[in-house]
Scaffold this motif. Structure first.
Motif, PDB file in Angstrom:
ATOM      1  N   GLU A   1       3.963  -0.964   2.278  1.00 47.63           N
ATOM      2  CA  GLU A   1       4.468   0.343   1.845  1.00 47.63           C
ATOM      3  C   GLU A   1       3.666   1.492   2.445  1.00 47.63           C
ATOM      4  O   GLU A   1       4.180   2.589   2.648  1.00 47.63           O
ATOM      5  N   ASP A   2       2.399   1.255   2.697  1.00 51.15           N
ATOM      6  CA  ASP A   2       1.566   2.247   3.364  1.00 51.15           C
ATOM      7  C   ASP A   2       1.224   1.720   4.751  1.00 51.15           C
ATOM      8  O   ASP A   2       0.685   0.621   4.891  1.00 51.15           O
ATOM      9  N   ALA A   3       1.563   2.477   5.774  1.00 52.08           N
ATOM     10  CA  ALA A   3       1.333   2.028   7.151  1.00 52.08           C
ATOM     11  C   ALA A   3       1.051   3.216   8.047  1.00 52.08           C
ATOM     12  O   ALA A   3       1.220   4.384   7.652  1.00 52.08           O
ATOM     13  N   THR A   4       0.613   2.934   9.261  1.00 52.97           N
ATOM     14  CA  THR A   4       0.358   3.983  10.248  1.00 52.97           C
ATOM     15  C   THR A   4       1.616   4.818  10.434  1.00 52.97           C
ATOM     16  O   THR A   4       2.730   4.286  10.533  1.00 52.97           O
ATOM     17  N   ARG A   5       1.452   6.116  10.490  1.00 48.65           N
ATOM     18  CA  ARG A   5       2.592   7.023  10.566  1.00 48.65           C
ATOM     19  C   ARG A   5       2.985   7.279  12.014  1.00 48.65           C
ATOM     20  O   ARG A   5       2.132   7.528  12.862  1.00 48.65           O
TER      21      ARG A   5
END
Length: 456
Positions: free
Chosen positions: A276-280
């Protein structure tokens, strides 16, 4: 006879008054007020590092909802189970990055946005922020993992999820629950930049004196590369990145690039792809061009914020605190709570070869049955804990791994243990003889030592 009796009564009364006055003098002065002296960036950072820090702290303060659709809760990935909805919610005292605040924000969190949770008995308004771990599974095998306090069931953005909370009352009745409170993260870039060889040499120093007092100590080690792990209550995490990734996944339920799988991924409760949280790929404005922090994942920014924070500043010491500092050394507290360490080479030039004062050796020590939590993490057994860094202690509200006391004197006494009633636990604490030497001080000296600790 009446005259003699009156003198005896007066003498007894005076003794009580003197003793009461002496005992009154021997007390934890409590958290000091004034400027927190923490929460800012490490001095001497480059312009780019300072810019990264400013963006990273905003991510640390971001509030998460399930999919980022709730007003004021723009972060995404909360749940299905969780203990908090923001890093800064729990790491808040005396500033962002600290430890457990009051009032405890977990109370109001139970029913935020329509959630139907019941506040567990061990979460109270004036008590510490806590996570709960179960010692054993239902089949009797060892557990040790975190069981989220709350679920997203009932939330306006959790439609379709019916996941129930754990039955904490049942587990408490079975003596199967232990607690942890948040550790402060100030100055951790210095800890990360300290070479293993420095920590090993420090632990080996004064070996003869330590041995006489029953102090040993050992490091928790990475099973992958054989190096020292140093973050967390049992020094179970290797790096700030791993430390942040575990917390994001366990405390908020957000899968990330370090911990890529959703916890409690039951049917009807999964709303986002993992991690759910990853490099943008794009900044919030939709541009592929941005600063490092703008394009980094939350995980990278959390670790960066912790890495670039300044350590706590001690308060000016009174004459009493100065004497207490000498007593801290003479009774043996400093044999584990090492006052001074030095970093090695560091990616941040400002943090290279820096002498700092954490008051910890970052090693594991047996603390006996009184503090044992029945869980294993890495090489750390049930009664082994990393020496808690004391820098910033002067402004903390709760002490020990489970926040069982707000009184420094009680926390010191809890370091001693000869209780053999709990199974699978070493009986004696390595701190027994040091606590005995502390107890041999007169009450004025004890007060000096407490005043020193509250100056840190």
């Amino acid at each position: 006879m009446k005259h003699k009796h009156l003198l005896a009564v007066v003498g007894l009364a005076l003794t009580v008054v003197v003793n009461a006055g002496t005992l009154e003098a021997q007390r934890d002065p409590g958290p000091r007020g004034g400027d927190p002296g923490v929460g800012g960036s490490f001095p001497g950072l480059s312009h780019d590092e300072q810019s990264f820090f400013k963006t990273a702290i905003q991510d640390f303060m971001e509030v998460d909802s399930v999919s980022g659709s709730v007003s004021g809760e723009s972060g995404s990935g909360l749940g299905p189970t969780f203990n908090g909805n923001s890093c800064a919610q729990c790491h808040a005292q005396p500033a962002v990055g600290g430890s457990s605040p009051t009032p405890n924000p977990q109370v109001a969190l139970a029913n935020l946005d329509g959630a139907g949770n019941t506040v567990p008995s061990f979460i109270t308004t004036d008590g510490p922020v806590r996570e709960a771990r179960f010692i054993r599974n239902a089949d009797g095998s060892l557990d040790g993992g975190v069981h989220g306090l709350y679920t997203i069931a009932g939330r306006t953005d959790g439609e379709g999820c019916n996941l129930a909370q754990p039955d904490f009352a049942k587990q408490i009745a079975a003596n199967n629950v232990i607690f942890r409170i948040p550790t402060p993260i100030f100055g951790l870039g210095l800890v990360e930049a300290t070479p293993d060889s420095t920590l090993q040499a420090n632990l080996a120093a004064n070996r003869g004196i330590k041995s006489q007092l029953g102090i040993n100590g050992a490091f928790n080690m990475s099973g992958n590369d054989g190096t020292i792990t140093r973050f967390g209550w049992k020094a179970q995490n290797k790096s700030l990145m791993v430390f942040a990734g575990e917390a994001y996944n366990v405390e908020q339920g957000v899968s990330n690039e370090a911990f890529g799988n959703e916890r409690a991924a039951v049917a009807g409760c999964v709303y986002n792809g993992s991690p759910e949280d990853a490099t943008r790929m794009l900044t919030e404005s939709g541009s592929p061009n941005g600063t490092a922090a703008e394009l980094s994942s939350d995980l990278v920014n959390f670790a960066g914020f912790m890495r670039l924070t300044a350590p706590p500043k001690p308060a000016p010491m009174s004459a009493s605190a100065t004497n207490g500092a000498h007593l801290f050394n003479s009774v043996g507290c400093a044999l584990c709570h090492t006052s001074t360490l030095t970093t090695g080479l560091a990616k941040s030039v400002a943090m290279a070869n820096v002498t700092y004062h954490p008051f910890s050796d970052f090693a594991l020590h047996h603390m006996g049955a009184r503090l044992s939590d029945g869980t294993n993490q890495g090489a750390a057994g049930p009664d082994q804990f990393r020496t808690a860094p004391l820098w910033g202690l002067g402004q903390r509200l709760f002490f020990l791994h489970d926040g069982r006391t707000s009184d420094l004197l009680q926390a010191i006494q809890a370091h001693a243990s000869s209780d053999c009633s709990r199974s699978n636990t070493r009986c004696a604490s390595e701190a027994n003889n040091v606590v005995r030497q502390f107890n041999s001080l007169n009450r004025s000296q004890m007060q000096d030592l407490l005043n020193f600790l509250r100056s840190l």
